[in-house]
Scaffold this motif. Structure first.
Motif, PDB file in Angstrom:
ATOM      1  N   PRO A  71       0.789  -1.229   0.000  1.00  0.00           N
ATOM      2  CA  PRO A  71       0.000   0.000   0.000  1.00  0.00           C
ATOM      3  C   PRO A  71       0.824   1.283   0.000  1.00  0.00           C
ATOM      4  O   PRO A  71       0.351   2.324  -0.457  1.00  0.00           O
ATOM      5  CB  PRO A  71      -0.832  -0.108   1.283  1.00  0.00           C
ATOM      6  N   HIS A 101      -4.245  -6.114   2.099  1.00  0.00           N
ATOM      7  CA  HIS A 101      -5.423  -5.453   1.528  1.00  0.00           C
ATOM      8  C   HIS A 101      -6.191  -4.671   2.585  1.00  0.00           C
ATOM      9  O   HIS A 101      -6.802  -3.635   2.307  1.00  0.00           O
ATOM     10  CB  HIS A 101      -6.301  -6.509   0.860  1.00  0.00           C
ATOM     11  N   LYS A 102      -6.131  -5.180   3.829  1.00  0.00           N
ATOM     12  CA  LYS A 102      -6.728  -4.441   4.939  1.00  0.00           C
ATOM     13  C   LYS A 102      -6.074  -3.063   5.070  1.00  0.00           C
ATOM     14  O   LYS A 102      -6.760  -2.053   5.292  1.00  0.00           O
ATOM     15  CB  LYS A 102      -6.551  -5.231   6.243  1.00  0.00           C
ATOM     16  N   GLU A 103      -4.746  -3.032   4.891  1.00  0.00           N
ATOM     17  CA  GLU A 103      -4.042  -1.747   4.952  1.00  0.00           C
ATOM     18  C   GLU A 103      -4.369  -0.896   3.732  1.00  0.00           C
ATOM     19  O   GLU A 103      -4.488   0.323   3.816  1.00  0.00           O
ATOM     20  CB  GLU A 103      -2.537  -1.988   5.053  1.00  0.00           C
ATOM     21  N   TRP A 104      -4.521  -1.552   2.610  1.00  0.00           N
ATOM     22  CA  TRP A 104      -4.857  -0.851   1.361  1.00  0.00           C
ATOM     23  C   TRP A 104      -6.148  -0.052   1.517  1.00  0.00           C
ATOM     24  O   TRP A 104      -6.227   1.108   1.118  1.00  0.00           O
ATOM     25  CB  TRP A 104      -4.973  -1.881   0.240  1.00  0.00           C
ATOM     26  N   VAL A 105      -7.176  -0.639   2.100  1.00  0.00           N
ATOM     27  CA  VAL A 105      -8.472   0.041   2.166  1.00  0.00           C
ATOM     28  C   VAL A 105      -8.477   1.183   3.169  1.00  0.00           C
ATOM     29  O   VAL A 105      -9.443   1.949   3.223  1.00  0.00           O
ATOM     30  CB  VAL A 105      -9.629  -0.939   2.484  1.00  0.00           C
ATOM     31  N   ARG A 106      -7.416   1.332   3.949  1.00  0.00           N
ATOM     32  CA  ARG A 106      -7.324   2.461   4.864  1.00  0.00           C
ATOM     33  C   ARG A 106      -6.873   3.741   4.153  1.00  0.00           C
ATOM     34  O   ARG A 106      -6.846   4.811   4.749  1.00  0.00           O
ATOM     35  CB  ARG A 106      -6.356   2.145   6.002  1.00  0.00           C
ATOM     36  N   ILE A 107      -6.482   3.620   2.903  1.00  0.00           N
ATOM     37  CA  ILE A 107      -6.071   4.802   2.143  1.00  0.00           C
ATOM     38  C   ILE A 107      -7.275   5.727   1.987  1.00  0.00           C
ATOM     39  O   ILE A 107      -8.373   5.296   1.638  1.00  0.00           O
ATOM     40  CB  ILE A 107      -5.532   4.393   0.755  1.00  0.00           C
ATOM     41  N   ASP A 108      -7.061   6.999   2.230  1.00  0.00           N
ATOM     42  CA  ASP A 108      -8.149   7.970   2.096  1.00  0.00           C
ATOM     43  C   ASP A 108      -8.629   8.032   0.658  1.00  0.00           C
ATOM     44  O   ASP A 108      -7.828   8.019  -0.295  1.00  0.00           O
ATOM     45  CB  ASP A 108      -7.681   9.362   2.542  1.00  0.00           C
ATOM     46  N   LEU A 110     -10.109   6.046  -1.421  1.00  0.00           N
ATOM     47  CA  LEU A 110      -9.808   4.964  -2.356  1.00  0.00           C
ATOM     48  C   LEU A 110     -10.856   4.929  -3.456  1.00  0.00           C
ATOM     49  O   LEU A 110     -12.061   4.949  -3.191  1.00  0.00           O
ATOM     50  CB  LEU A 110      -9.800   3.626  -1.605  1.00  0.00           C
ATOM     51  N   TRP A 112     -12.820   3.046  -5.608  1.00  0.00           N
ATOM     52  CA  TRP A 112     -13.249   1.663  -5.816  1.00  0.00           C
ATOM     53  C   TRP A 112     -13.630   1.383  -7.262  1.00  0.00           C
ATOM     54  O   TRP A 112     -13.514   0.243  -7.729  1.00  0.00           O
ATOM     55  CB  TRP A 112     -14.428   1.342  -4.894  1.00  0.00           C
TER      56      TRP A 112
END
Length: 235
Positions: A71, A101-108, A110, A112
Protein backbone atom coordinates in the motif's frame (compact mmCIF):
# COMPACT_ATOMS: atom_id res chain seq x y z
CA UNK A 1 -20.78 -6.27 -17.51
CA UNK A 2 -17.64 -6.22 -19.60
CA UNK A 3 -14.15 -5.43 -18.36
CA UNK A 4 -11.31 -3.77 -20.30
CA UNK A 5 -9.18 -6.92 -20.14
CA UNK A 6 -11.87 -9.00 -21.85
CA UNK A 7 -10.40 -7.88 -25.18
CA UNK A 8 -6.72 -7.96 -24.24
CA UNK A 9 -4.17 -10.44 -25.57
CA UNK A 10 -0.97 -8.92 -24.16
CA UNK A 11 0.06 -6.83 -21.16
CA UNK A 12 3.48 -5.28 -20.73
CA UNK A 13 4.60 -5.07 -17.10
CA UNK A 14 7.11 -2.29 -16.45
CA UNK A 15 9.24 -2.57 -13.31
CA UNK A 16 9.77 1.00 -12.04
CA UNK A 17 12.99 -0.08 -10.33
CA UNK A 18 14.58 -1.10 -13.65
CA UNK A 19 15.84 1.01 -16.53
CA UNK A 20 14.86 0.75 -20.16
CA UNK A 21 17.45 -0.41 -22.67
CA UNK A 22 19.91 2.26 -23.77
CA UNK A 23 18.41 4.54 -26.43
CA UNK A 24 14.82 3.40 -25.86
CA UNK A 25 12.06 5.67 -24.58
CA UNK A 26 8.60 5.26 -23.13
CA UNK A 27 7.24 6.36 -26.48
CA UNK A 28 8.89 3.26 -27.94
CA UNK A 29 7.42 1.15 -25.12
CA UNK A 30 3.91 2.43 -25.74
CA UNK A 31 4.17 1.69 -29.46
CA UNK A 32 4.97 -2.01 -29.13
CA UNK A 33 1.31 -2.89 -29.75
CA UNK A 34 0.64 -4.13 -26.23
CA UNK A 35 -2.96 -3.80 -25.06
CA UNK A 36 -2.08 -2.31 -21.67
CA UNK A 37 0.85 -1.38 -19.48
CA UNK A 38 0.97 -2.58 -15.89
CA UNK A 39 3.43 -0.78 -13.64
CA UNK A 40 4.73 -2.80 -10.73
CA UNK A 41 7.53 -4.82 -9.20
CA UNK A 42 8.22 -6.92 -6.12
CA UNK A 43 11.37 -5.35 -4.67
CA UNK A 44 12.72 -1.80 -4.15
CA UNK A 45 9.65 -0.09 -5.59
CA UNK A 46 8.72 3.37 -4.31
CA UNK A 47 5.91 5.80 -5.01
CA UNK A 48 8.45 8.14 -6.61
CA UNK A 49 9.59 5.46 -9.04
CA UNK A 50 5.97 4.60 -9.84
CA UNK A 51 5.20 8.25 -10.56
CA UNK A 52 8.17 8.56 -12.90
CA UNK A 53 6.93 5.71 -15.10
CA UNK A 54 3.29 6.83 -15.07
CA UNK A 55 4.23 10.37 -16.03
CA UNK A 56 6.51 9.16 -18.81
CA UNK A 57 3.83 6.93 -20.36
CA UNK A 58 0.81 9.13 -19.70
CA UNK A 59 0.83 11.06 -22.96
CA UNK A 60 0.48 7.94 -25.12
CA UNK A 61 -2.75 6.15 -25.92
CA UNK A 62 -2.18 2.92 -24.00
CA UNK A 63 -4.19 1.97 -20.88
CA UNK A 64 -2.08 2.32 -17.72
CA UNK A 65 -2.62 0.27 -14.58
CA UNK A 66 -0.68 0.23 -11.35
CA UNK A 67 0.03 -3.08 -9.65
CA UNK A 68 1.37 -2.03 -6.24
CA UNK A 69 3.43 -4.52 -4.23
CA UNK A 70 2.33 -2.84 -1.00
CA UNK A 71 0.00 0.00 0.00
CA UNK A 72 2.90 2.39 0.56
CA UNK A 73 3.69 2.69 -3.14
CA UNK A 74 0.18 3.53 -4.32
CA UNK A 75 -0.05 6.77 -6.26
CA UNK A 76 -3.09 8.80 -7.23
CA UNK A 77 -2.79 9.90 -10.84
CA UNK A 78 -5.50 10.81 -13.35
CA UNK A 79 -3.35 9.09 -15.98
CA UNK A 80 -4.04 5.69 -14.43
CA UNK A 81 -6.94 3.67 -15.80
CA UNK A 82 -6.99 1.65 -12.62
CA UNK A 83 -5.29 -0.45 -9.99
CA UNK A 84 -4.75 -4.22 -10.20
CA UNK A 85 -4.24 -5.57 -6.70
CA UNK A 86 -2.69 -9.03 -6.31
CA UNK A 87 -4.05 -11.45 -3.76
CA UNK A 88 -1.90 -14.59 -3.61
CA UNK A 89 -4.22 -17.55 -3.18
CA UNK A 90 -1.42 -20.02 -2.45
CA UNK A 91 0.50 -17.70 -0.09
CA UNK A 92 1.99 -19.25 3.03
CA UNK A 93 -0.01 -17.01 5.34
CA UNK A 94 -2.96 -14.64 5.36
CA UNK A 95 -1.05 -11.38 4.94
CA UNK A 96 -0.77 -11.65 1.14
CA UNK A 97 -4.36 -12.91 0.86
CA UNK A 98 -6.16 -10.28 2.95
CA UNK A 99 -3.72 -8.66 5.37
CA UNK A 100 -2.03 -6.24 2.99
CA UNK A 101 -5.42 -5.45 1.53
CA UNK A 102 -6.73 -4.44 4.94
CA UNK A 103 -4.04 -1.75 4.95
CA UNK A 104 -4.86 -0.85 1.36
CA UNK A 105 -8.47 0.04 2.17
CA UNK A 106 -7.32 2.46 4.86
CA UNK A 107 -6.07 4.80 2.14
CA UNK A 108 -8.15 7.97 2.10
CA UNK A 109 -10.55 8.34 -0.80
CA UNK A 110 -9.81 4.96 -2.36
CA UNK A 111 -11.31 4.92 -5.84
CA UNK A 112 -13.25 1.66 -5.82
CA UNK A 113 -14.47 2.17 -9.39
CA UNK A 114 -10.88 1.80 -10.61
CA UNK A 115 -9.74 -0.87 -8.15
CA UNK A 116 -9.66 -4.52 -9.21
CA UNK A 117 -8.06 -7.63 -7.75
CA UNK A 118 -6.02 -10.38 -9.40
CA UNK A 119 -6.14 -13.88 -7.92
CA UNK A 120 -2.50 -14.92 -8.16
CA UNK A 121 -1.38 -18.54 -8.22
CA UNK A 122 2.41 -18.35 -7.84
CA UNK A 123 4.28 -21.38 -9.17
CA UNK A 124 8.01 -20.61 -9.46
CA UNK A 125 9.58 -21.20 -6.02
CA UNK A 126 12.75 -19.31 -7.04
CA UNK A 127 10.88 -16.10 -7.87
CA UNK A 128 11.01 -13.10 -5.54
CA UNK A 129 7.23 -13.03 -5.29
CA UNK A 130 7.14 -16.70 -4.22
CA UNK A 131 9.75 -16.15 -1.54
CA UNK A 132 8.19 -12.92 -0.30
CA UNK A 133 4.75 -14.50 0.04
CA UNK A 134 6.06 -17.94 1.10
CA UNK A 135 3.88 -19.42 -1.61
CA UNK A 136 3.24 -23.16 -1.79
CA UNK A 137 4.45 -23.81 -5.33
CA UNK A 138 4.36 -27.60 -5.10
CA UNK A 139 1.02 -27.88 -6.88
CA UNK A 140 -0.35 -30.35 -9.40
CA UNK A 141 -2.40 -29.34 -12.42
CA UNK A 142 -5.51 -30.40 -10.50
CA UNK A 143 -4.48 -28.15 -7.60
CA UNK A 144 -4.02 -25.20 -9.93
CA UNK A 145 -7.39 -25.79 -11.56
CA UNK A 146 -9.03 -26.02 -8.15
CA UNK A 147 -7.44 -22.76 -7.00
CA UNK A 148 -8.70 -21.09 -10.18
CA UNK A 149 -12.22 -22.36 -9.60
CA UNK A 150 -12.15 -21.26 -5.94
CA UNK A 151 -11.00 -17.80 -7.04
CA UNK A 152 -13.80 -17.39 -9.56
CA UNK A 153 -16.68 -19.23 -7.93
CA UNK A 154 -16.13 -18.64 -4.23
CA UNK A 155 -14.36 -15.28 -4.24
CA UNK A 156 -15.82 -13.70 -7.38
CA UNK A 157 -12.45 -12.92 -8.93
CA UNK A 158 -12.60 -11.63 -12.50
CA UNK A 159 -8.86 -12.09 -13.13
CA UNK A 160 -6.93 -15.26 -12.28
CA UNK A 161 -3.18 -14.87 -12.74
CA UNK A 162 -0.87 -17.89 -13.09
CA UNK A 163 2.57 -16.51 -12.25
CA UNK A 164 5.85 -18.24 -13.08
CA UNK A 165 7.91 -15.02 -12.88
CA UNK A 166 11.31 -15.61 -14.48
CA UNK A 167 10.75 -19.04 -16.03
CA UNK A 168 8.49 -20.52 -18.69
CA UNK A 169 5.65 -22.38 -17.04
CA UNK A 170 4.06 -25.79 -17.26
CA UNK A 171 1.47 -25.55 -20.03
CA UNK A 172 -0.56 -28.39 -18.49
CA UNK A 173 -1.01 -26.40 -15.28
CA UNK A 174 -1.87 -23.21 -17.15
CA UNK A 175 -4.38 -25.08 -19.29
CA UNK A 176 -5.92 -26.60 -16.14
CA UNK A 177 -6.53 -23.12 -14.76
CA UNK A 178 -8.02 -21.98 -18.06
CA UNK A 179 -10.31 -24.98 -18.31
CA UNK A 180 -11.55 -24.43 -14.75
CA UNK A 181 -12.80 -20.91 -15.50
CA UNK A 182 -16.15 -19.98 -16.98
CA UNK A 183 -16.08 -16.19 -17.18
CA UNK A 184 -12.94 -14.98 -15.41
CA UNK A 185 -9.96 -13.95 -17.54
CA UNK A 186 -6.77 -16.00 -17.20
CA UNK A 187 -3.53 -14.00 -17.16
CA UNK A 188 -0.22 -15.82 -17.52
CA UNK A 189 3.20 -14.37 -16.70
CA UNK A 190 6.68 -15.88 -16.78
CA UNK A 191 9.45 -16.67 -19.25
CA UNK A 192 7.88 -15.17 -22.36
CA UNK A 193 10.89 -14.17 -24.46
CA UNK A 194 10.03 -14.43 -28.17
CA UNK A 195 7.26 -15.03 -30.71
CA UNK A 196 7.17 -18.79 -30.15
CA UNK A 197 6.93 -18.74 -26.36
CA UNK A 198 4.26 -16.03 -26.51
CA UNK A 199 2.30 -17.94 -29.12
CA UNK A 200 2.51 -21.21 -27.18
CA UNK A 201 1.40 -19.82 -23.83
CA UNK A 202 -1.27 -17.56 -25.32
CA UNK A 203 -2.90 -20.72 -26.68
CA UNK A 204 -3.48 -21.82 -23.07
CA UNK A 205 -4.48 -18.47 -21.54
CA UNK A 206 -6.43 -15.33 -22.33
CA UNK A 207 -3.76 -12.70 -21.68
CA UNK A 208 0.00 -13.07 -21.49
CA UNK A 209 2.04 -10.69 -19.36
CA UNK A 210 5.58 -9.82 -20.45
CA UNK A 211 7.92 -8.03 -18.06
CA UNK A 212 11.65 -8.68 -17.74
CA UNK A 213 12.01 -8.97 -21.51
CA UNK A 214 11.47 -5.22 -21.89
CA UNK A 215 14.34 -4.37 -19.56
CA UNK A 216 16.64 -7.18 -20.74
CA UNK A 217 16.10 -7.25 -24.51
CA UNK A 218 14.12 -4.14 -25.42
CA UNK A 219 11.07 -3.08 -27.36
CA UNK A 220 11.71 -5.08 -30.54
CA UNK A 221 11.65 -8.32 -28.55
CA UNK A 222 8.45 -7.20 -26.81
CA UNK A 223 6.85 -6.46 -30.17
CA UNK A 224 7.51 -10.07 -31.24
CA UNK A 225 5.62 -11.36 -28.20
CA UNK A 226 2.68 -9.10 -29.00
CA UNK A 227 2.51 -10.64 -32.46
CA UNK A 228 2.77 -14.14 -31.03
CA UNK A 229 -0.07 -13.59 -28.59
CA UNK A 230 -2.41 -12.00 -31.11
CA UNK A 231 -1.73 -14.70 -33.71
CA UNK A 232 -2.56 -17.41 -31.17
CA UNK A 233 -5.97 -15.90 -30.51
CA UNK A 234 -6.76 -15.38 -34.19
CA UNK A 235 -6.30 -19.07 -34.99
Amino acid sequence: MTNPWDDWDHVLKVDPDKDLRSGETFEDVCRTGTDAIEIGGTLDVTAEKMTRVVDAAAEYDVPLYQEPSNPGVVIDSPALDGYLIPTVFNAGGPFWITGAHKEWVRIDDLDWSRTHTEAYIVLNPEASVAQLTEADCDLTADDVGAYAKVAERMFGQEIVYVEYSGTFGDTEKVAAAHDALDDATLFYGGGIHDYESANEMAAHSDVIVVGDLLHDEGVDAVRETVEGAKDAHED
